[in-house]
Scaffold this active site. Structure first.
Site, PDB file in Angstrom:
ATOM      1  CB  THR A   1       2.569   1.785   7.416  1.00 41.77           C
ATOM      2  OG1 THR A   1       2.275   3.168   7.351  1.00 41.77           O
ATOM      3  CG2 THR A   1       1.309   1.021   7.715  1.00 41.77           C
TER       4      THR A   1
ATOM      5  CG  ASN B   1       1.371   9.342   7.997  1.00 40.09           C
ATOM      6  OD1 ASN B   1       1.172   8.522   7.093  1.00 40.09           O
ATOM      7  ND2 ASN B   1       1.303  10.640   7.782  1.00 40.09           N
TER       8      ASN B   1
ATOM      9  CD  GLU C   1      -1.369   7.934  10.979  1.00 39.85           C
ATOM     10  OE1 GLU C   1      -1.122   7.664   9.801  1.00 39.85           O
ATOM     11  OE2 GLU C   1      -0.775   7.398  11.933  1.00 39.85           O
TER      12      GLU C   1
ATOM     13  CB  SER D   1      -4.176   3.638   2.216  1.00 44.31           C
ATOM     14  OG  SER D   1      -4.347   4.889   1.628  1.00 44.31           O
TER      15      SER D   1
ATOM     16  N   GLY E   1       1.531   3.325   2.281  1.00 47.90           N
ATOM     17  CA  GLY E   1       0.705   4.479   1.940  1.00 47.90           C
ATOM     18  C   GLY E   1      -0.385   4.081   0.957  1.00 47.90           C
TER      19      GLY E   1
HETATM   20  N1  GLY Z   1      -0.753   6.624   7.413  1.00 45.44           N
HETATM   21  C1  GLY Z   1      -0.964   5.807   6.283  1.00 45.44           C
HETATM   22  C2  GLY Z   1      -2.358   5.315   6.196  1.00 45.44           C
HETATM   23  O1  GLY Z   1      -3.013   5.173   7.209  1.00 45.44           O
HETATM   24  O2  GLY Z   1      -2.829   5.069   5.123  1.00 45.44           O
END
Ligand code: GLY
Length: 572
Positions: free
Chosen positions: A383, A403, A422, A455, A475
């Site tokens: 991310t 992800n 994801e 998140s 995350g």
């Molecule tokens: N893949 C991490 C999030 O979207 O929180």
């Protein structure tokens, strides 16, 4: 009745009897301004995780583009130079602020589950979670949202055609760049997985090894895919040549995508969540992110205390207890708003926060003992977040992801596109933790066409004189990092101080406080331990990229997290 239910009942009971929201001094909270741009800064600032991307954004501003064109350029360039974190095979979430009319909008370019999603694919024969199909290869990949999101931003909010805003990324992909240490480390760390698929090996392990320092690395397949998007918009990715190659590659490797899954994907505009705190308006991410709901819930709880008058341990105690309660709700209620009814009015209500506040003891930690324990993992290189303010006062907060580090490790042959993983952000197995130790319920169960909960918490903080554009990867820690960044900004810190500030994190389960070395002095650590907290050291985490605008002095500031040397915050 479980303790969790008792708390919830207590909170709901108080919801019915409590009075209105009060500021820390007992006065009604002051209305914050939702429209910051009474003046334009006249210059611009960008902070991103990679200097090529920041420079690409500035180049597009110099062509006459606005913050939204620059956001397209930065995101596309990160797809080339920081593929371990985000890319056109993934998705993003963004909060945009348009200066001309003060319009705030949330762009949801989150991935969706393919129609043929089958929860059995993520279980071993004995019924235990299959972490490999959830995190590696084509079954772990949702239908990408990033291309559609970039096209939407360019069409509705940008000034330039995609051919111009995508030009720097395409040029870098064609002419080549030197992979930085972080990318080289990510490839080395994921080498075993990348070796499982020929197109991933060919792209990331030339000569069978991760790229060495100093090599010039080109990405002609992704350049071609970006050129098709530049020429044909959505059609260049979700239809025709690229779509056919993506579906053929996924299905040949055991995945279940169809051309219809790609053709039916739509990026969406949604109303952001807004919450007022200490005279500032925070504009942040609604579901399918859990971030904004959690941040709003935490700030609503904290608005009943005057944190500025507390010692570090007491202040931290209240912040942790607010985090704990918000993460509990995250686990239970949230999912894709197009599929799930969520009690958002309750979760965002100051009255609900009043009830939760009543359950916080002034001098003692509340144990999180109501749900099965989940184990968090160490933060990876997944991310990315970037922040932009342009000369007119337009703002973009964009958090983008494939992800986990290097996504699914699966490159679709002939496209240069590294697919996300994801699908692990769904609650694939109810109440079993995902890679971030997050639990989920039915609200976040996988269904064809549904978006998995995120998140990601891109946010804009608007005060009478000062504004910040803020966000981070990490995350589940994204939520607490952004929350802490908002609190530090409101306390008066600069962009540099906010990005560098030491961090702590609590997510309800596991019931520990993750602490970065130096975040608390010995006296505060001791006091928190005596209150019942388990402090657990963790390597530094996050990659926060912040820009701030002081409208009194008309000063812009941009800072990239000093924990990661590849980032660049620049004012021009
Ligand atoms: N893949 C991490 C999030 O979207 O929180």
């Amino acid at each position: 009745m479980s303790l969790a239910m008792n708390w919830r009942a207590a909170a709901l009971g108080l919801l019915l009897v409590a009075g209105g929201a009060l500021a820390a001094d007992g006065a009604p909270a002051k209305a914050a301004s939702g429209h910051a741009s009474t003046r334009a800064p006249g210059h611009a600032a960008i902070a991103s995780a990679n200097f090529h991307a920041t420079e690409a954004g500035l180049e597009v501003l110099a062509m006459g583009g606005n913050a939204f064109d620059a956001a397209v350029a930065v995101a596309a360039t990160l797809s080339i130079v920081e593929p371990e974190s985000s890319g056109i095979g993934g998705g993003f979430m963004a909060v945009l602020h348009r200066a001309s009319d003060g319009h705030n909008v949330f762009i949801d370019a989150r991935e969706t589950a393919p129609a043929a999603v089958d929860a059995q694919d993520y279980l071993n024969p004995d019924g235990s979670p299959n972490r490999d199909t959830a995190l590696k290869g084509p079954l772990s990949a949702g239908i990408p949202g990033e291309p559609a999101g970039l096209v939407l931003i360019a069409k509705r909010y940008g000034r330039l055609p995609l051919k111009q805003s995508l030009a720097p990324a395409i040029r870098i992909a064609r002419e080549g760049f030197e992979p930085d240490e972080r990318l080289r480390e990510a490839i080395a760390g994921m080498q075993k997985d990348l070796q499982r698929w020929p197109a991933s090996t060919a792209k990331y392990l030339p000569g069978g090894k991760p790229p060495a320092a100093g090599v010039i690395w080109k990405d002609p397949d992704q350049a071609r895919t970006l050129e098709l998007i530049a020429s044909h918009g959505d059609q260049g990715f979700y239809h025709g040549e690229t779509a056919q190659k993506l579906v053929a590659a996924v299905r040949a490797a055991g995945g279940n995508w169809t051309l219809a899954d790609l053709a039916s994907y739509r990026a969406k505009e949604r109303t952001p969540i807004t919450v007022d705190y200490r005279g500032y308006r925070i504009v942040t991410a609604p579901p399918p992110s859990s971030g904004g709901v959690a941040i709003a819930e935490i700030l609503n709880i904290l608005s009943g205390y005057d944190l500025t008058k507390m010692d570090a341990a007491t202040r931290t105690h209240y912040v942790i207890e607010a985090m704990r309660r918000a993460f509990r709700d995250h686990n239970d209620y949230l999912g894709d708003p197009d599929f799930v009814k969520m009690p958002l009015d309750m979760l965002l209500s100051p009255f609900y926060a009043d009830g939760l506040r009543q359950s916080i003891l002034p001098d003692r930690a509340t144990p999180s003992s109501m749900l099965p324990r989940a184990e968090a993992v160490e933060p990876g290189m997944h991310t990315t977040h970037f922040s932009i303010i342009d000369a007119d006062g337009n703002m973009a907060a964009v958090t983008s992801t494939v992800n986990y580090t290097m996504g699914s490790s699966f490159v679709a042959e002939g496209t240069g596109v590294l697919l996300n993983d994801e699908m692990d952000d769904f609650a694939l197995v109810p109440n079993k933790p995902n890679v971030y130790g997050l639990l989920g319920s039915k609200a976040n169960a996988p269904v064809g066409g549904k978006r998995m909960l995120s998140s990601m918490s891109p946010s804009i903080v608007i005060g009478a004189d000062r504004t910040a554009v803020i966000g981070s990867p990490g995350g589940s820690t994204i939520i607490t990092q952004v929350l802490e960044g908002i609190l530090h900004f409101i306390d008066g810190e600069s962009a540099r101080q906010i990005a560098a500030h030491k961090r702590f994190h609590h997510q309800y389960l596991p019931d520990v406080v993750n602490v970065e070395a130096g975040v608390f002095d010995a006296a505060a650590s001791d006091a928190l331990t005596k209150m019942g907290y388990t402090l657990k050291s963790r390597e530094p985490w996050g990659f926060m990229n912040v820009v701030t605008w002081d409208r009194k002095t008309n000063q812009l500031d941009a800072a990239s997290d000093p924990r990661r040397p590849s980032g660049l915050g620049k004012v021009q």
